[in-house]
Enzyme design. Sequence first.
Site, PDB file in Angstrom:
ATOM      1  CG  ASP A  72       6.807  48.343  91.074  1.00  0.00           C
ATOM      2  OD1 ASP A  72       6.982  49.409  91.690  1.00  0.00           O
ATOM      3  OD2 ASP A  72       6.651  48.294  89.846  1.00  0.00           O
ATOM      4  N   GLY A  73       7.895  44.710  93.772  1.00  0.00           N
ATOM      5  CA  GLY A  73       7.596  43.644  94.714  1.00  0.00           C
ATOM      6  C   GLY A  73       8.251  43.870  96.066  1.00  0.00           C
ATOM      7  CB  THR A  74      11.699  44.941  96.964  1.00  0.00           C
ATOM      8  OG1 THR A  74      12.327  43.838  96.317  1.00  0.00           O
ATOM      9  CG2 THR A  74      12.467  45.302  98.226  1.00  0.00           C
ATOM     10  CB  THR A  96      12.344  45.639  85.440  1.00  0.00           C
ATOM     11  OG1 THR A  96      13.403  44.745  85.798  1.00  0.00           O
ATOM     12  CG2 THR A  96      12.228  45.706  83.922  1.00  0.00           C
ATOM     13  CG  ASP A 222      -8.655  56.319  94.033  1.00  0.00           C
ATOM     14  OD1 ASP A 222      -8.235  55.406  94.781  1.00  0.00           O
ATOM     15  OD2 ASP A 222      -8.821  56.188  92.809  1.00  0.00           O
ATOM     16  CD  GLU A 279       7.992  39.272  93.680  1.00  0.00           C
ATOM     17  OE1 GLU A 279       8.127  38.037  93.793  1.00  0.00           O
ATOM     18  OE2 GLU A 279       8.868  40.032  93.233  1.00  0.00           O
TER      19      GLU A 279
END
Length: 315
Positions: A72-74, A96, A222, A279
Amino acid sequence: MKDARKARSAAVVINAGSRRGAAAHELAVDATRRAGVPISAVHRVLSGAELSQTLDGVIADGHDLLVVGGGDGTVAYAAGRVAGTSIVLGVLPLGTANDFARTLEIPNDLAAACAAIADGKVVDIDLGRANGQPFLNVASVGLSVGVTEALSPRLKRYVGPLAYSIATVMAYARHKPFRARLEFPEGDHEPLELEGLLQVAVGNGRHYGGGNTVSPTAGIDDHTLDIYAILAGPLREHVSIARLLKDGSFIKHDRVYHLTSRQVRLVTEPTLPVNLDGEIAAITPTDFTVQRNAIHVVVPQSSNAAVFDGPGPTG
């Protein structure tokens, strides 16, 4: 561009340091090519600095499709770089938690995710900003920062999503309650002063923390932020809240405050680091905004997480 196969050129950027990135590099590229995506450049990165330089080059080269493989950070960092442009983002969930992919109903299976890029549809989604820094899922202070600090790459690699539960127990044992003030620049809520806090979070997307839900109504399309604050308390209270995290119904617990807004300013005592999609990338005080329909992204045809309805004003 409504079809990834009709892209003029596509670039693939894989974070080989993500949980599945190193092993999945060749498979991801081969599967995406076999699915009909016109890949003309492939990049393998190992650090944040390398990712930044690589994305600079990809954008300068004029690719209209950017396929990013990583956690998700990337993905959030890449999304921030292409926000407001016509570049379409494709996502290969190799981390992960993969909560952004979960929000958009992108398959966790790599081959299926590659097929979804080729066969999917383009939607536009919102992007959260924390002091200008991008986040897709959730930004937070308090316990979540301790969890991130306890989530070593080794722990994530060997136990996968279970690492979040282990890290949470470790962080809870070290947590110190804090004070916070929530201010709402648009005047839609009165300022809120809270003390003895476990965590404050600001959600742009729907999922975080390996499958938890921000709130029952939260969505990444939204145009609003979901803000919640959890008061510290006895362990039994936190256990009762934890049982409600998966479906988001924890926001109704009597130790939880929940509001929605397009802008919020968070001031804490003491000053605290801010976790952006796993992060640690900002500190308080923090101004949170939502950038409406900022990113074009490919999702499966069956996904109902977002639609394509064009750019809107930033918050």
